[in-house]
Design an enzyme around this catalytic site. Structure first.
Site, PDB file in Angstrom:
ATOM      1  N   CYS A  77       0.862  -1.216  -0.118  1.00  0.00           N
ATOM      2  CA  CYS A  77       0.033   0.013   0.104  1.00  0.00           C
ATOM      3  C   CYS A  77       0.940   1.307  -0.100  1.00  0.00           C
ATOM      4  O   CYS A  77       1.831   1.218   0.744  1.00  0.00           O
ATOM      5  CB  CYS A  77      -0.850   0.073   1.174  1.00  0.00           C
ATOM      6  N   CYS A  80       0.535   3.314   3.677  1.00  0.00           N
ATOM      7  CA  CYS A  80       1.037   2.579   5.008  1.00  0.00           C
ATOM      8  C   CYS A  80       1.885   1.428   4.737  1.00  0.00           C
ATOM      9  O   CYS A  80       2.478   1.197   5.726  1.00  0.00           O
ATOM     10  CB  CYS A  80      -0.379   2.124   5.659  1.00  0.00           C
ATOM     11  N   CYS A 125      -7.051  -1.608   1.505  1.00  0.00           N
ATOM     12  CA  CYS A 125      -6.063  -1.845   2.150  1.00  0.00           C
ATOM     13  C   CYS A 125      -6.764  -2.215   3.782  1.00  0.00           C
ATOM     14  O   CYS A 125      -7.542  -1.524   4.232  1.00  0.00           O
ATOM     15  CB  CYS A 125      -5.126  -0.717   2.189  1.00  0.00           C
ATOM     16  N   CYS A 128      -4.940   0.536   6.415  1.00  0.00           N
ATOM     17  CA  CYS A 128      -5.358   1.776   6.456  1.00  0.00           C
ATOM     18  C   CYS A 128      -6.583   2.333   5.866  1.00  0.00           C
ATOM     19  O   CYS A 128      -7.227   3.247   5.902  1.00  0.00           O
ATOM     20  CB  CYS A 128      -4.295   2.714   5.985  1.00  0.00           C
ATOM     21  N   CYS A 149      -8.355  -5.786  -9.997  1.00  0.00           N
ATOM     22  CA  CYS A 149      -8.027  -4.787 -10.823  1.00  0.00           C
ATOM     23  C   CYS A 149      -7.636  -3.583  -9.909  1.00  0.00           C
ATOM     24  O   CYS A 149      -8.338  -2.825  -9.230  1.00  0.00           O
ATOM     25  CB  CYS A 149      -9.210  -4.284 -11.879  1.00  0.00           C
TER      26      CYS A 149
END
Length: 163
Positions: A77, A80, A125, A128, A149
């Site tokens: 991510c 984070c 995510c 976060c 995707c």
């Protein structure tokens, strides 16, 4: 006669609380390990990252450098650093966005949105809550049949040899 007048008004009051006003994602009710104010996210992320990760925008197809990554490593991510996808689960879907047939266990969470007028499975995510993209059922049949995707701007790539 008064009863007949109030009946349509009562009906309208309840009808106004339909599905269109329900939240498009359960994400808002979830608690995430990493939480920041909108201003903190704006200060830490690029404008493109902020728009995708925090405002659920979509980057232009074929605009991500991550489309061409084929080496071994992990996609994390961009907000984070949470591990999301392994490169061995990445495939060329021809859609213009990085695509994966599965996520790292516990790396992503799922919700739903209907911004386009129909229900889609949103991926965000798990650490976060940042918006990553969507999951579709048109992935490789020989593996999971799923296509995650994902917006490339929502991720960073870490090659295995740098860990």
């Amino acid at each position: 006669m008064k009863k007949l007048f109030f009946l349509p008004i009562l009906f309208l009051l309840f009808a106004c609380n339909g599905n269109a006003q329900k939240k498009s994602s359960d994400k808002a009710e979830e608690k995430f390990e990493v939480t920041k104010t909108e201003q903190e996210w704006k200060e830490e992320l690029t404008e493109a990252e902020f728009q995708v990760l925090r405002k659920a925008a979509t980057e232009r197809p074929y605009s991500s450098e991550l489309n061409d990554i084929t080496e071994a490593g992990v996609f994390v991510c961009a907000a984070c650093g949470n591990e999301l996808y392994r490169s061995e689960h990445k495939f060329d879907s021809g859609t213009g966005w990085p695509s994966f047939d599965r996520a790292i266990e516990g790396g992503v969470a799922y919700g739903s949105d209907s911004k386009l007028g129909y229900q889609r499975n949103e991926v965000h995510c798990a650490r976060c809550g940042g918006h990553l993209g969507h999951v579709f059922d048109d992935g490789p049949r020989e593996t999971t049949g799923k296509r995650h995707c994902i917006n490339g701007v929502a991720m960073d790539f870490i090659p295995d040899d740098t860990k």
